[in-house]
Design a protein around this motif. Structure first.
Motif, PDB file in Angstrom:
ATOM      1  N   VAL A  50     -32.885 -24.844 -29.405  1.00 45.03           N
ATOM      2  CA  VAL A  50     -32.615 -23.459 -29.793  1.00 45.03           C
ATOM      3  C   VAL A  50     -32.461 -22.597 -28.545  1.00 45.03           C
ATOM      4  N   SER A  51     -31.776 -21.489 -28.719  1.00 48.84           N
ATOM      5  CA  SER A  51     -31.652 -20.478 -27.673  1.00 48.84           C
ATOM      6  C   SER A  51     -31.660 -19.121 -28.348  1.00 48.84           C
ATOM      7  N   VAL A  52     -32.543 -18.261 -27.895  1.00 48.33           N
ATOM      8  CA  VAL A  52     -32.661 -16.917 -28.466  1.00 48.33           C
ATOM      9  C   VAL A  52     -32.496 -15.912 -27.339  1.00 48.33           C
ATOM     10  N   ARG A  53     -31.482 -15.071 -27.428  1.00 49.86           N
ATOM     11  CA  ARG A  53     -31.227 -14.149 -26.323  1.00 49.86           C
ATOM     12  C   ARG A  53     -30.569 -12.874 -26.832  1.00 49.86           C
ATOM     13  N   VAL A  54     -30.676 -11.837 -26.015  1.00 46.32           N
ATOM     14  CA  VAL A  54     -30.005 -10.573 -26.320  1.00 46.32           C
ATOM     15  C   VAL A  54     -28.520 -10.738 -26.044  1.00 46.32           C
ATOM     16  N   ASN A  57     -22.695  -6.648 -24.886  1.00 48.78           N
ATOM     17  CA  ASN A  57     -21.793  -5.806 -25.677  1.00 48.78           C
ATOM     18  C   ASN A  57     -20.449  -6.468 -25.971  1.00 48.78           C
ATOM     19  N   HIS A  58     -19.970  -7.316 -25.043  1.00 50.61           N
ATOM     20  CA  HIS A  58     -18.678  -7.956 -25.269  1.00 50.61           C
ATOM     21  C   HIS A  58     -18.785  -9.150 -26.227  1.00 50.61           C
ATOM     22  N   GLU A  59     -20.025  -9.533 -26.586  1.00 50.54           N
ATOM     23  CA  GLU A  59     -20.222 -10.698 -27.447  1.00 50.54           C
ATOM     24  C   GLU A  59     -20.353 -10.337 -28.927  1.00 50.54           C
ATOM     25  N   VAL A  60     -20.729  -9.091 -29.215  1.00 48.09           N
ATOM     26  CA  VAL A  60     -20.998  -8.721 -30.596  1.00 48.09           C
ATOM     27  C   VAL A  60     -20.665  -7.246 -30.805  1.00 48.09           C
ATOM     28  N   LYS A  61     -20.138  -6.911 -31.977  1.00 45.41           N
ATOM     29  CA  LYS A  61     -19.921  -5.519 -32.341  1.00 45.41           C
ATOM     30  C   LYS A  61     -21.239  -4.974 -32.884  1.00 45.41           C
ATOM     31  N   ILE A  69     -30.062  -9.382 -31.031  1.00 45.54           N
ATOM     32  CA  ILE A  69     -30.570 -10.680 -30.585  1.00 45.54           C
ATOM     33  C   ILE A  69     -29.896 -11.788 -31.385  1.00 45.54           C
ATOM     34  N   GLY A  70     -29.387 -12.786 -30.696  1.00 44.46           N
ATOM     35  CA  GLY A  70     -28.730 -13.909 -31.353  1.00 44.46           C
ATOM     36  C   GLY A  70     -29.620 -15.139 -31.368  1.00 44.46           C
ATOM     37  N   PHE A  71     -29.665 -15.817 -32.504  1.00 42.79           N
ATOM     38  CA  PHE A  71     -30.461 -17.035 -32.664  1.00 42.79           C
ATOM     39  C   PHE A  71     -29.512 -18.225 -32.762  1.00 42.79           C
ATOM     40  N   TYR A  72     -29.460 -18.999 -31.687  1.00 42.65           N
ATOM     41  CA  TYR A  72     -28.577 -20.154 -31.595  1.00 42.65           C
ATOM     42  C   TYR A  72     -29.378 -21.441 -31.766  1.00 42.65           C
ATOM     43  N   SER A  73     -28.771 -22.423 -32.439  1.00 43.15           N
ATOM     44  CA  SER A  73     -29.495 -23.664 -32.691  1.00 43.15           C
ATOM     45  C   SER A  73     -28.538 -24.823 -32.887  1.00 43.15           C
ATOM     46  N   GLU A  74     -29.054 -26.021 -32.645  1.00 40.91           N
ATOM     47  CA  GLU A  74     -28.357 -27.210 -33.101  1.00 40.91           C
ATOM     48  C   GLU A  74     -28.265 -27.152 -34.620  1.00 40.91           C
ATOM     49  N   PHE A 113     -17.858 -16.329 -29.444  1.00 40.11           N
ATOM     50  CA  PHE A 113     -19.245 -16.448 -29.006  1.00 40.11           C
ATOM     51  C   PHE A 113     -20.171 -16.945 -30.125  1.00 40.11           C
ATOM     52  N   LYS A 114     -19.593 -17.402 -31.244  1.00 42.93           N
ATOM     53  CA  LYS A 114     -20.415 -17.913 -32.338  1.00 42.93           C
ATOM     54  C   LYS A 114     -21.056 -19.246 -31.991  1.00 42.93           C
ATOM     55  N   SER A 115     -20.430 -20.002 -31.088  1.00 40.80           N
ATOM     56  CA  SER A 115     -20.991 -21.263 -30.607  1.00 40.80           C
ATOM     57  C   SER A 115     -21.011 -21.227 -29.087  1.00 40.80           C
ATOM     58  N   VAL A 116     -22.166 -21.527 -28.511  1.00 42.59           N
ATOM     59  CA  VAL A 116     -22.337 -21.505 -27.058  1.00 42.59           C
ATOM     60  C   VAL A 116     -23.139 -22.740 -26.644  1.00 42.59           C
ATOM     61  N   ASP A 117     -22.601 -23.504 -25.697  1.00 40.53           N
ATOM     62  CA  ASP A 117     -23.291 -24.693 -25.177  1.00 40.53           C
ATOM     63  C   ASP A 117     -23.707 -25.654 -26.285  1.00 40.53           C
ATOM     64  N   GLY A 118     -22.850 -25.801 -27.283  1.00 39.07           N
ATOM     65  CA  GLY A 118     -23.116 -26.739 -28.362  1.00 39.07           C
ATOM     66  C   GLY A 118     -24.072 -26.241 -29.424  1.00 39.07           C
ATOM     67  N   LEU A 119     -24.503 -24.983 -29.326  1.00 39.26           N
ATOM     68  CA  LEU A 119     -25.404 -24.393 -30.304  1.00 39.26           C
ATOM     69  C   LEU A 119     -24.673 -23.328 -31.106  1.00 39.26           C
ATOM     70  N   ASP A 120     -24.975 -23.245 -32.390  1.00 44.14           N
ATOM     71  CA  ASP A 120     -24.332 -22.272 -33.274  1.00 44.14           C
ATOM     72  C   ASP A 120     -25.262 -21.100 -33.552  1.00 44.14           C
ATOM     73  N   CYS A 121     -24.680 -19.899 -33.629  1.00 43.96           N
ATOM     74  CA  CYS A 121     -25.479 -18.715 -33.963  1.00 43.96           C
ATOM     75  C   CYS A 121     -25.649 -18.650 -35.481  1.00 43.96           C
ATOM     76  N   PHE A 122     -26.881 -18.770 -35.936  1.00 45.08           N
ATOM     77  CA  PHE A 122     -27.166 -18.779 -37.369  1.00 45.08           C
ATOM     78  C   PHE A 122     -27.430 -17.387 -37.930  1.00 45.08           C
ATOM     79  N   ILE A 123     -28.003 -16.506 -37.107  1.00 39.98           N
ATOM     80  CA  ILE A 123     -28.375 -15.182 -37.596  1.00 39.98           C
ATOM     81  C   ILE A 123     -28.666 -14.299 -36.386  1.00 39.98           C
TER      82      ILE A 123
END
Length: 248
Positions: A50-54, A57-61, A69-74, A113-123
């Motif tokens: 998982v990766s959780v980060r702020v 501005n260019h990544e999200v409206k 904050i984006g929650f990315y996960s396998e 930016f919905k997928s980064v380094d093989g991880l998907d943003c779920f919420i």
């Protein structure tokens, strides 16, 4: 700044989702690192990356809050529940510091930016300083199901189940069912054909992770041992998610 579980347990009964934020800078959200490592957030399943980060501005409206904050996960079995568990620890930690939050189920990063380094943003989650500092009053401000509606098998309610009962969920649907067998709490995802639950979809699984996080926080704050088990039988139409063994 590591987690103070006694403080988190108290925050369970005061937290409130906020939708109106100021532009004030929050230093602990300005470092640009992974928030799991920064705050020592425990995972429900440690083998899921998982990766959780702020988000920048260019990544999200984002016109609603100072931070998103984006929650990315396998994308693996129980990844949604794992994200909900980690995210709720973060939610409680931030609110305990006076920082407002709100789960943002329908907001995702821009396509690239919905997928980064093989991880998907779920919420995602809104965060920042609130325009008006608001706390809930317990129990008056918690509109939740009665405890008998979330317990299976007629088990007696206790303070751990009460911590689950007041947990937040998408449009307050509270899709969990708890079966208590001796020192173990089995969590089930309620089967539902309600059109609203079908629209919510995967967020119901995230909600289960949030509920389990509340039980974990309540037990840990009392110095109890907690062990997770992910092998179990479905309960009729309801899907088994996890068993949580708690002991002194």
């Amino acid at each position: 700044m590591k987690l103070d579980y006694k403080q988190l347990a108290e925050t369970i009964y005061t937290r409130k989702s906020t939708r109106s934020y100021s532009d004030a800078v929050v230093d602990i959200l300005e470092n640009g690192g992974d928030l799991v490592e920064a705050f020592g957030l425990q995972a429900l399943l440690s083998d899921i990356k998982v990766s959780v980060r702020v988000l920048e501005n260019h990544e999200v409206k984002n016109k609603k809050a100072k931070y998103c904050i984006g929650f990315y996960s396998e994308d693996k079995l129980l990844a949604l529940e794992n994200v909900g568990f980690i995210g709720q620890l973060l939610d409680l930690h931030l609110q305990a510091q006076g920082i407002a939050t709100c789960w943002w189920g329908m907001k995702k990063p821009k396509k690239e930016f919905k997928s980064v380094d093989g991880l998907d943003c779920f919420i995602t989650m809104m965060a920042g300083m609130p325009k008006v500092d608001e706390k809930r009053e317990y129990p008056a401000d918690f509109k939740r199901k009665a405890v008998e509606d979330i317990i299976e098998g007629g088990a007696e309610a206790d303070n751990l189940i009460e911590a689950v009962r007041v947990a937040p969920s998408a449009v307050n649907r509270q899709p969990w069912l708890i079966e208590k067998v001796e020192d173990k709490y089995n969590f089930y995802l309620k089967n539902s054909k309600n059109p609203l639950d079908m629209i919510i979809g995967d967020m119901r699984n995230i909600d289960l992770g949030i509920a389990i996080a509340h039980l974990f926080v309540a037990a840990t704050s009392e110095g109890m041992n907690v062990e997770f088990d992910f092998v179990g039988e479905d309960n009729g139409k309801h899907k088994f998610v996890a068993g949580v063994r708690v002991w002194s």
